[in-house]
Design a protein around this motif. Structure first.
Motif, PDB file in Angstrom:
ATOM      1  N   THR A 177     -16.409 -13.388  61.901  1.00  0.00           N
ATOM      2  CA  THR A 177     -17.287 -13.772  60.762  1.00  0.00           C
ATOM      3  C   THR A 177     -18.086 -12.753  60.034  1.00  0.00           C
ATOM      4  O   THR A 177     -18.314 -11.963  60.358  1.00  0.00           O
ATOM      5  N   LEU A 178     -18.211 -13.055  58.682  1.00  0.00           N
ATOM      6  CA  LEU A 178     -18.870 -12.241  57.716  1.00  0.00           C
ATOM      7  C   LEU A 178     -20.175 -12.321  58.305  1.00  0.00           C
ATOM      8  O   LEU A 178     -21.009 -13.499  58.428  1.00  0.00           O
ATOM      9  N   LEU A 179     -21.095 -11.230  58.303  1.00  0.00           N
ATOM     10  CA  LEU A 179     -22.760 -11.250  58.271  1.00  0.00           C
ATOM     11  C   LEU A 179     -23.059 -12.043  57.014  1.00  0.00           C
ATOM     12  O   LEU A 179     -22.576 -12.068  56.073  1.00  0.00           O
ATOM     13  N   GLY A 180     -24.315 -12.536  57.271  1.00  0.00           N
ATOM     14  CA  GLY A 180     -24.904 -13.275  56.050  1.00  0.00           C
ATOM     15  C   GLY A 180     -25.406 -14.823  56.717  1.00  0.00           C
ATOM     16  O   GLY A 180     -26.219 -15.444  56.000  1.00  0.00           O
ATOM     17  N   ALA A 181     -25.091 -15.486  57.918  1.00  0.00           N
ATOM     18  CA  ALA A 181     -25.446 -16.538  58.106  1.00  0.00           C
ATOM     19  C   ALA A 181     -26.281 -16.704  59.365  1.00  0.00           C
ATOM     20  O   ALA A 181     -26.355 -17.755  60.143  1.00  0.00           O
ATOM     21  N   THR A 182     -27.135 -15.581  59.711  1.00  0.00           N
ATOM     22  CA  THR A 182     -27.736 -15.747  60.952  1.00  0.00           C
ATOM     23  C   THR A 182     -29.353 -15.583  60.428  1.00  0.00           C
ATOM     24  O   THR A 182     -29.652 -15.040  59.302  1.00  0.00           O
ATOM     25  N   GLY A 183     -30.139 -15.918  61.416  1.00  0.00           N
ATOM     26  CA  GLY A 183     -31.707 -16.080  61.186  1.00  0.00           C
ATOM     27  C   GLY A 183     -32.093 -17.149  59.977  1.00  0.00           C
ATOM     28  O   GLY A 183     -31.168 -17.915  59.560  1.00  0.00           O
ATOM     29  N   ARG A 184     -33.321 -17.057  59.511  1.00  0.00           N
ATOM     30  CA  ARG A 184     -33.456 -17.637  58.371  1.00  0.00           C
ATOM     31  C   ARG A 184     -32.955 -17.442  57.084  1.00  0.00           C
ATOM     32  O   ARG A 184     -32.712 -18.305  56.153  1.00  0.00           O
ATOM     33  N   CYS A 185     -32.686 -15.988  56.877  1.00  0.00           N
ATOM     34  CA  CYS A 185     -31.978 -15.544  55.742  1.00  0.00           C
ATOM     35  C   CYS A 185     -31.778 -14.045  56.145  1.00  0.00           C
ATOM     36  O   CYS A 185     -32.182 -13.558  57.091  1.00  0.00           O
ATOM     37  N   GLU A 186     -30.615 -13.567  55.442  1.00  0.00           N
ATOM     38  CA  GLU A 186     -30.377 -12.178  55.637  1.00  0.00           C
ATOM     39  C   GLU A 186     -30.368 -11.565  54.227  1.00  0.00           C
ATOM     40  O   GLU A 186     -29.979 -12.102  53.064  1.00  0.00           O
ATOM     41  N   VAL A 187     -30.603 -10.311  54.319  1.00  0.00           N
ATOM     42  CA  VAL A 187     -30.767  -9.647  52.989  1.00  0.00           C
ATOM     43  C   VAL A 187     -29.552  -8.548  52.970  1.00  0.00           C
ATOM     44  O   VAL A 187     -29.415  -7.769  53.880  1.00  0.00           O
ATOM     45  N   PHE A 188     -28.987  -8.238  51.597  1.00  0.00           N
ATOM     46  CA  PHE A 188     -28.126  -7.231  51.445  1.00  0.00           C
ATOM     47  C   PHE A 188     -28.382  -6.471  50.430  1.00  0.00           C
ATOM     48  O   PHE A 188     -29.182  -6.977  49.448  1.00  0.00           O
ATOM     49  N   SER A 189     -28.024  -5.053  50.466  1.00  0.00           N
ATOM     50  CA  SER A 189     -28.255  -4.167  49.232  1.00  0.00           C
ATOM     51  C   SER A 189     -26.991  -3.912  48.591  1.00  0.00           C
ATOM     52  O   SER A 189     -25.823  -3.610  49.234  1.00  0.00           O
ATOM     53  N   PHE A 190     -27.153  -3.902  47.020  1.00  0.00           N
ATOM     54  CA  PHE A 190     -26.179  -3.347  46.252  1.00  0.00           C
ATOM     55  C   PHE A 190     -26.296  -1.641  45.783  1.00  0.00           C
ATOM     56  O   PHE A 190     -26.020  -1.540  44.569  1.00  0.00           O
ATOM     57  N   PHE A 196     -20.877  -2.152  48.398  1.00  0.00           N
ATOM     58  CA  PHE A 196     -20.711  -2.884  47.160  1.00  0.00           C
ATOM     59  C   PHE A 196     -21.835  -2.359  46.153  1.00  0.00           C
ATOM     60  O   PHE A 196     -22.982  -2.896  46.658  1.00  0.00           O
ATOM     61  N   ALA A 197     -21.405  -1.351  45.453  1.00  0.00           N
ATOM     62  CA  ALA A 197     -22.508  -0.762  44.496  1.00  0.00           C
ATOM     63  C   ALA A 197     -22.669  -1.086  43.229  1.00  0.00           C
ATOM     64  O   ALA A 197     -21.714  -1.214  42.452  1.00  0.00           O
ATOM     65  N   ILE A 198     -23.898  -1.400  42.753  1.00  0.00           N
ATOM     66  CA  ILE A 198     -24.124  -1.807  41.279  1.00  0.00           C
ATOM     67  C   ILE A 198     -25.003  -0.894  40.661  1.00  0.00           C
ATOM     68  O   ILE A 198     -25.655  -1.266  39.841  1.00  0.00           O
ATOM     69  N   GLY A 199     -25.494   0.030  41.589  1.00  0.00           N
ATOM     70  CA  GLY A 199     -26.699   1.010  41.461  1.00  0.00           C
ATOM     71  C   GLY A 199     -27.836   0.551  41.713  1.00  0.00           C
ATOM     72  O   GLY A 199     -28.259   0.977  42.922  1.00  0.00           O
ATOM     73  N   GLU A 200     -28.667  -0.394  41.298  1.00  0.00           N
ATOM     74  CA  GLU A 200     -29.738  -0.976  41.850  1.00  0.00           C
ATOM     75  C   GLU A 200     -29.605  -2.438  41.934  1.00  0.00           C
ATOM     76  O   GLU A 200     -29.343  -3.091  41.018  1.00  0.00           O
ATOM     77  N   GLY A 201     -29.613  -3.180  43.119  1.00  0.00           N
ATOM     78  CA  GLY A 201     -29.536  -4.537  43.256  1.00  0.00           C
ATOM     79  C   GLY A 201     -29.574  -4.854  44.611  1.00  0.00           C
ATOM     80  O   GLY A 201     -29.207  -4.223  45.569  1.00  0.00           O
ATOM     81  N   GLY A 202     -29.669  -6.455  44.978  1.00  0.00           N
ATOM     82  CA  GLY A 202     -29.932  -6.979  46.163  1.00  0.00           C
ATOM     83  C   GLY A 202     -29.712  -8.446  46.078  1.00  0.00           C
ATOM     84  O   GLY A 202     -29.695  -9.088  45.039  1.00  0.00           O
ATOM     85  N   ALA A 203     -29.649  -8.987  47.398  1.00  0.00           N
ATOM     86  CA  ALA A 203     -29.402 -10.321  47.377  1.00  0.00           C
ATOM     87  C   ALA A 203     -30.048 -10.856  48.658  1.00  0.00           C
ATOM     88  O   ALA A 203     -29.703 -10.392  49.738  1.00  0.00           O
ATOM     89  N   VAL A 204     -30.617 -12.107  48.777  1.00  0.00           N
ATOM     90  CA  VAL A 204     -30.897 -12.749  49.947  1.00  0.00           C
ATOM     91  C   VAL A 204     -30.198 -13.844  50.177  1.00  0.00           C
ATOM     92  O   VAL A 204     -30.026 -14.820  49.176  1.00  0.00           O
ATOM     93  N   VAL A 205     -29.580 -14.132  51.351  1.00  0.00           N
ATOM     94  CA  VAL A 205     -28.571 -15.484  51.558  1.00  0.00           C
ATOM     95  C   VAL A 205     -29.272 -16.287  52.667  1.00  0.00           C
ATOM     96  O   VAL A 205     -29.602 -15.769  53.628  1.00  0.00           O
ATOM     97  N   THR A 206     -29.233 -17.464  52.327  1.00  0.00           N
ATOM     98  CA  THR A 206     -29.758 -18.598  53.378  1.00  0.00           C
ATOM     99  C   THR A 206     -29.063 -19.753  52.998  1.00  0.00           C
ATOM    100  O   THR A 206     -28.558 -20.049  52.292  1.00  0.00           O
TER     101      THR A 206
END
Ligand SMILES: *Cc1c(COP(=O)(O)O)cnc(C)c1O
Length: 372
Positions: A177-190, A196-206
């Motif tokens: 399974t892909l990371l992203g569905a554990t804990g209250r939420c998971e944080v990713f950086s771009f 997965f590079a966009i320069g500066e950027g991020g997302a939190v998934v819940t």
């Protein structure tokens, strides 16, 4: 200093494609503040990572960590602590401190380099500081093989868990399974250094829509409809141009991942296992870092010197470890014992890895390490 074989070399979309996006953005007169590209990008992130997930985008992952901690724990009064490994990037501990909590540093497990459950139990048993919860890190973007133990511990202790998977967008747990569905939420950086590079950027998934809405409001000055600022907040919004970059990276992402994994496989198969070992689970990760553990500190230093002489840039993530950085000195007395962290910090070496890495560059790294 520039190296013939640089540590990273992000692959961005074609400038001509982006110029089309930029023209459309100018035409539409909508540059930021949850524009059409940001909305499409956040939906793609949520769809990619799993079912029934909500993604909130940020101008970088650090804003996302701050928003996540604020939404899950609320602003702190300086007395309680949040458990975090010392062997990680400084952003998490800085965010904990900024929100009025104490970082409670724990050790890692030697074979995975991931935060140790026993070390967290030690913190709870010692009871030097009340524990508000956990900021777990999927270190090097590798999914923690003991994630279910962590979930059980947090449930038993009623500790909310936020997961810093900043380097792990596209990484998989050992069950696939892909990371992203554990804990209250998971944080990713771009960030440009991430796969997965966009320069500066991020997302939190819940999976929690109310938490998602709270974090989105946090990213926008804490605004609520018609009320102005209704909770604490910052300006952490992702611009349309960065979202456009993200939308253009998606179709190429699987290819990028397999290119990185192929390079890692060459390292794993061809670098002498007598002197270098790879952390367990790295092959399932998006290979943000090709981190190897050398047999001893002297070998690490020698390897680094020889690589530099050969024009190869290698780094020592994560050294100095977080609890040893000056701003965190006040929390050292609250830490769990960190013997594995200290040992690994002296032996870890991150080799260059990126998409489309040339075969002769891989040869050069492998030959240098095997010829020490
Ligand atoms: C990269 C990284 C961050 C910071 O991400 P930004 O997008 O640069 O803010 C935080 N934590 C970890 C573990 C990281 O690897």
């Amino acid at each position: 200093m520039s190296y013939e074989v640089p540590f990273i070399r992000p692959v961005f979309p074609f400038p001509t494609d982006l110029s089309v996006d930029f023209e459309e953005i100018i035409e539409s007169n909508w540059f930021t503040n949850f524009g059409p590209r940001e909305i499409r990008f956040r939906e793609k992130i949520a769809d990619y990572l799993g079912q029934n997930l909500h993604a909130v985008t940020f101008n970088n992952a650090t804003s996302g960590i701050i928003a996540a901690l604020s939404a899950v724990f609320g602003p702190g009064d300086g007395t309680k602590g949040i458990i975090i490994p010392s062997f990680t990037f400084a952003a998490g501990a800085l965010s904990i401190q900024l929100l009025g909590y104490k970082p409670l540093f724990i050790d890692i497990d030697a074979d995975t380099l991931q935060p140790s459950v026993e070390s967290a139990i030690h913190i709870a048993r010692e009871g030097k500081c009340e524990v508000a919860g956990v900021l777990l890190c999927n270190t090097f973007g590798i999914g923690n093989p003991d994630i279910s133990d962590w979930e059980n511990l947090c449930e038993q202790k009623s500790w909310p868990m936020v997961v810093d998977s900043a380097a792990g967008f596209g990484s998989r747990h050992s069950d696939g399974t892909l990371l992203g569905a554990t804990g209250r939420c998971e944080v990713f950086s771009f960030h440009a250094t991430k796969p997965f590079a966009i320069g500066e950027g991020g997302a939190v998934v819940t999976s929690d829509p109310i938490l998602a809405e709270s974090m989105r409001s946090f990213s926008n000055f804490g605004f609520a409809d018609g009320l102005g600022s209704n909770q604490v907040g910052i300006n952490g919004k992702l611009q349309e141009l960065n979202a456009a970059l993200g939308l253009r990276q998606f179709p190429k992402f699987e290819k990028a991942l397999s290119s990185r994994r192929l390079a890692l496989n060459r390292y794993r198969e061809e670098i002498s296992a007598d002197f270098f070992s790879f952390p367990r689970g790295i092959e399932q990760s998006s290979v943000c870092f090709a981190s190897v553990i050398t047999v001893d500190h002297k070998t690490r230093e020698r390897a680094r010197e020889r690589l530099i002489e050969e024009g190869v840039e290698a780094r020592t993530y994560y050294s100095p470890v977080v609890d040893r950085q000056p701003i965190f000195a006040p929390y050292q007395d609250l830490s769990a014992p960190l013997p594995v962290t200290e040992d690994i910090a002296g032996r870890v070496l991150s080799l260059p890895i990126h998409e489309n890495m040339k075969s002769e560059d891989l040869d050069r790294v492998i030959k240098t390490l095997n010829g020490l």
